[in-house]
Design a protein around this motif. Structure first.
Motif, PDB file in Angstrom:
ATOM      1  N   GLN A 188       4.043   1.357  -1.341  1.00 56.86           N
ATOM      2  CA  GLN A 188       4.356   1.392  -2.341  1.00 56.86           C
ATOM      3  C   GLN A 188       3.852   1.824  -3.534  1.00 56.86           C
ATOM      4  O   GLN A 188       3.493   3.028  -4.325  1.00 56.86           O
ATOM      5  CB  GLN A 188       4.881   0.087  -2.525  1.00 56.86           C
ATOM      6  CG  GLN A 188       6.353  -0.600  -2.006  1.00 56.86           C
ATOM      7  CD  GLN A 188       7.122  -1.881  -3.187  1.00 56.86           C
ATOM      8  OE1 GLN A 188       5.871  -2.613  -3.129  1.00 56.86           O
ATOM      9  NE2 GLN A 188       8.194  -2.143  -2.104  1.00 56.86           N
ATOM     10  N   LEU A 189       2.115   1.969  -3.523  1.00 53.85           N
ATOM     11  CA  LEU A 189       1.091   2.237  -4.359  1.00 53.85           C
ATOM     12  C   LEU A 189       0.850   4.141  -4.284  1.00 53.85           C
ATOM     13  O   LEU A 189       1.010   4.400  -4.501  1.00 53.85           O
ATOM     14  CB  LEU A 189      -0.134   1.643  -3.847  1.00 53.85           C
ATOM     15  CG  LEU A 189      -1.479   1.768  -4.638  1.00 53.85           C
ATOM     16  CD1 LEU A 189      -0.857   1.313  -6.691  1.00 53.85           C
ATOM     17  CD2 LEU A 189      -2.496   0.872  -4.650  1.00 53.85           C
ATOM     18  N   LYS A 190       1.172   3.953  -2.876  1.00 56.41           N
ATOM     19  CA  LYS A 190       0.740   5.275  -2.360  1.00 56.41           C
ATOM     20  C   LYS A 190       2.055   6.409  -3.085  1.00 56.41           C
ATOM     21  O   LYS A 190       1.943   7.374  -4.172  1.00 56.41           O
ATOM     22  CB  LYS A 190       0.666   5.702  -0.923  1.00 56.41           C
ATOM     23  CG  LYS A 190       0.403   6.722  -0.924  1.00 56.41           C
ATOM     24  CD  LYS A 190      -0.081   6.433   0.961  1.00 56.41           C
ATOM     25  CE  LYS A 190      -0.012   8.543   1.458  1.00 56.41           C
ATOM     26  NZ  LYS A 190      -0.422   8.654   2.616  1.00 56.41           N
ATOM     27  N   ARG A 191       3.270   5.518  -3.494  1.00 55.22           N
ATOM     28  CA  ARG A 191       4.627   6.444  -3.285  1.00 55.22           C
ATOM     29  C   ARG A 191       4.174   6.495  -4.832  1.00 55.22           C
ATOM     30  O   ARG A 191       3.850   8.002  -5.449  1.00 55.22           O
ATOM     31  CB  ARG A 191       5.399   6.017  -2.944  1.00 55.22           C
ATOM     32  CG  ARG A 191       6.164   6.817  -1.565  1.00 55.22           C
ATOM     33  CD  ARG A 191       7.044   5.537  -1.375  1.00 55.22           C
ATOM     34  NE  ARG A 191       7.661   5.688   0.174  1.00 55.22           N
ATOM     35  CZ  ARG A 191       8.954   5.113   1.067  1.00 55.22           C
ATOM     36  NH1 ARG A 191       9.017   4.528   0.202  1.00 55.22           N
ATOM     37  NH2 ARG A 191       8.765   5.512   2.128  1.00 55.22           N
ATOM     38  N   ALA A 192       3.580   5.770  -5.927  1.00 54.84           N
ATOM     39  CA  ALA A 192       3.860   5.623  -7.001  1.00 54.84           C
ATOM     40  C   ALA A 192       2.816   6.806  -7.593  1.00 54.84           C
ATOM     41  O   ALA A 192       3.491   7.311  -8.505  1.00 54.84           O
ATOM     42  CB  ALA A 192       3.185   4.327  -7.866  1.00 54.84           C
ATOM     43  N   ARG A 193       1.744   6.563  -6.338  1.00 54.69           N
ATOM     44  CA  ARG A 193       0.279   8.101  -6.847  1.00 54.69           C
ATOM     45  C   ARG A 193       0.664   9.136  -6.670  1.00 54.69           C
ATOM     46  O   ARG A 193       0.853  10.199  -8.053  1.00 54.69           O
ATOM     47  CB  ARG A 193      -0.787   7.450  -6.068  1.00 54.69           C
ATOM     48  CG  ARG A 193      -1.562   6.315  -6.757  1.00 54.69           C
ATOM     49  CD  ARG A 193      -2.973   6.695  -6.382  1.00 54.69           C
ATOM     50  NE  ARG A 193      -3.687   4.955  -5.244  1.00 54.69           N
ATOM     51  CZ  ARG A 193      -3.834   4.826  -4.390  1.00 54.69           C
ATOM     52  NH1 ARG A 193      -3.818   5.647  -3.319  1.00 54.69           N
ATOM     53  NH2 ARG A 193      -4.647   4.050  -3.746  1.00 54.69           N
ATOM     54  N   LEU A 194       1.544   9.451  -6.130  1.00 51.13           N
ATOM     55  CA  LEU A 194       2.072  10.769  -5.887  1.00 51.13           C
ATOM     56  C   LEU A 194       3.582  11.368  -7.016  1.00 51.13           C
ATOM     57  O   LEU A 194       3.573  11.968  -7.085  1.00 51.13           O
ATOM     58  CB  LEU A 194       2.496  10.611  -4.380  1.00 51.13           C
ATOM     59  CG  LEU A 194       2.302  10.683  -2.730  1.00 51.13           C
ATOM     60  CD1 LEU A 194       3.031  10.842  -2.111  1.00 51.13           C
ATOM     61  CD2 LEU A 194       1.299  12.402  -2.526  1.00 51.13           C
ATOM     62  N   GLN A 196       0.566  -0.929  -0.205  1.00 52.06           N
ATOM     63  CA  GLN A 196       0.005   0.276   0.108  1.00 52.06           C
ATOM     64  C   GLN A 196       1.389   1.717  -0.264  1.00 52.06           C
ATOM     65  O   GLN A 196       0.555   2.187  -0.470  1.00 52.06           O
ATOM     66  CB  GLN A 196      -1.246   0.215   1.434  1.00 52.06           C
ATOM     67  CG  GLN A 196      -2.461  -0.799   0.754  1.00 52.06           C
ATOM     68  CD  GLN A 196      -3.025  -0.772   2.029  1.00 52.06           C
ATOM     69  OE1 GLN A 196      -2.642  -0.359   3.184  1.00 52.06           O
ATOM     70  NE2 GLN A 196      -3.960  -0.888   2.472  1.00 52.06           N
ATOM     71  N   ASP A 239       2.517  14.748 -13.217  1.00 54.47           N
ATOM     72  CA  ASP A 239       1.399  15.217 -13.790  1.00 54.47           C
ATOM     73  C   ASP A 239       1.114  16.952 -13.877  1.00 54.47           C
ATOM     74  O   ASP A 239       1.409  17.433 -15.244  1.00 54.47           O
ATOM     75  CB  ASP A 239      -0.077  14.807 -13.503  1.00 54.47           C
ATOM     76  CG  ASP A 239      -1.245  15.556 -14.261  1.00 54.47           C
ATOM     77  OD1 ASP A 239      -0.635  15.253 -16.065  1.00 54.47           O
ATOM     78  OD2 ASP A 239      -2.120  15.724 -14.236  1.00 54.47           O
ATOM     79  N   HIS A 281      10.697  10.830 -10.146  1.00 51.99           N
ATOM     80  CA  HIS A 281      10.663   8.845  -9.997  1.00 51.99           C
ATOM     81  C   HIS A 281      11.287   9.334  -8.438  1.00 51.99           C
ATOM     82  O   HIS A 281      12.375   9.278  -7.543  1.00 51.99           O
ATOM     83  CB  HIS A 281      11.736   8.037 -10.543  1.00 51.99           C
ATOM     84  CG  HIS A 281      11.571   8.053 -11.515  1.00 51.99           C
ATOM     85  ND1 HIS A 281      10.262   7.227 -12.142  1.00 51.99           N
ATOM     86  CD2 HIS A 281      12.518   8.440 -13.130  1.00 51.99           C
ATOM     87  CE1 HIS A 281      10.170   7.309 -14.063  1.00 51.99           C
ATOM     88  NE2 HIS A 281      11.551   7.619 -13.792  1.00 51.99           N
ATOM     89  N   ASP A 309       3.162   9.621  -9.936  1.00 51.31           N
ATOM     90  CA  ASP A 309       2.317  10.050 -10.975  1.00 51.31           C
ATOM     91  C   ASP A 309       1.915  11.789 -10.707  1.00 51.31           C
ATOM     92  O   ASP A 309       1.928  11.991 -11.955  1.00 51.31           O
ATOM     93  CB  ASP A 309       1.161   9.410 -10.799  1.00 51.31           C
ATOM     94  CG  ASP A 309       1.752   7.800 -11.653  1.00 51.31           C
ATOM     95  OD1 ASP A 309       3.289   7.441 -11.974  1.00 51.31           O
ATOM     96  OD2 ASP A 309       0.651   6.614 -11.734  1.00 51.31           O
ATOM     97  N   ASP A 310       1.483  11.934  -9.743  1.00 48.95           N
ATOM     98  CA  ASP A 310       0.249  13.329  -9.644  1.00 48.95           C
ATOM     99  C   ASP A 310       1.602  13.969  -9.588  1.00 48.95           C
ATOM    100  O   ASP A 310       1.153  15.785 -10.466  1.00 48.95           O
ATOM    101  CB  ASP A 310      -0.209  13.291  -8.214  1.00 48.95           C
ATOM    102  CG  ASP A 310      -1.621  12.910  -8.289  1.00 48.95           C
ATOM    103  OD1 ASP A 310      -1.243  12.229  -9.339  1.00 48.95           O
ATOM    104  OD2 ASP A 310      -1.839  12.251  -6.850  1.00 48.95           O
TER     105      ASP A 310
END
Length: 177
Positions: free
Chosen positions: A116-122, A114, A128, A175, A124-125
Motif C-alpha cells: 500500500q505504501l509503495k502504491r501511495a508513493r507511485l 508495504q 507530481d 488516486h 504521489d510521483d
C-alpha cells in the motif's frame, strides 16, 4: 348482573372461537405453504439423468459398487494432480527472479502495508509529474503542439506572448486503488 355474566361468557366463547379459528387458519396456511414449497422443490429437482451425468448417482445399468469405485478413482486422480502441481510449484527465489514476488524481509502481515505504501508513493510521483507537465497553451507557444498559424495568433493575442502556469490545464490528482 346476569347481563354482565352473560356478556363475560359470550366474550370467553368468542375468544375461544377466535383462537381456535386462528390456530386452524395458521395450520391450514402452513400446510398450504409447505405444499407450495414442496411443489416448487419438486419442480426444481434435477432429473436422474442429470444426477448420473454429474456423477452423483450411479447409472441404472451399472452397479452401485462400480459407481463408488469410479468416484474413488476420480478423487484419487484429482488428488494426484494437485500433489504434482504443488510439487512443481516454483520456489520463492524463482518467483522473485521472475518479478512475481518482491524480496522482502518483512513479516507477511506487514507486506500488505508495504505494498500500500509503495502504491501511495507511485501515486504521489505520478501526481507530481502530472502537475509539472506543460499545459496546452505552453505546448502551442513552444511549437510543440502543432496548430494552424491563425489559431496560434488568436491564442497568443488572447493570452499575450508569455504563457504562464496559470493558463496550463489543471488536472485532478491521480488516486491508485
Amino acid at each position: 348482573m346476569l347481563f354482565i355474566h352473560a356478556f363475560a361468557v359470550a366474550d370467553a366463547c368468542f375468544s375461544f372461537c377466535l383462537s381456535l379459528f386462528l390456530s386452524l387458519s395458521l395450520s391450514l396456511f402452513v400446510s398450504v405453504m409447505s405444499s407450495a414449497v414442496l411443489q416448487l422443490k419438486l419442480q426444481q429437482r434435477r432429473t436422474r439423468e442429470e444426477l448420473v451425468n454429474q456423477g452423483i448417482m450411479p447409472p441404472l445399468k451399472s452397479s452401485a459398487a462400480f459407481h463408488e469405485q469410479r468416484r474413488s478413482l476420480e478423487r484419487a486422480r484429482t488428488e494426484d494432480y494437485l500433489k504434482r502441481k504443488i510439487k512443481s510449484r516454483p520456489e520463492r527465489s524463482e518467483l522473485i527472479r521472475m518479478h512475481i514476488l518482491e524480496e522482502t524481509s518483512a513479516e507477511p502481515s506487514l507486506q500488505a502495508k508495504q505494498l500500500q505504501l509503495k502504491r501511495a508513493r507511485l501515486a504521489d510521483d505520478l501526481n507530481d509529474k502530472i502537475s509539472h507537465r506543460p499545459g496546452p497553451m505552453e505546448l502551442i507557444h513552444k511549437n510543440i503542439l502543432p496548430v494552424h498559424s491563425s489559431i496560434k495568433q488568436a491564442i497568443i493575442g488572447m493570452f499575450g506572448h508569455h504563457c504562464s502556469r496559470n493558463t496550463a490545464r489543471k488536472t485532478a490528482p491521480l488516486h491508485l486503488k
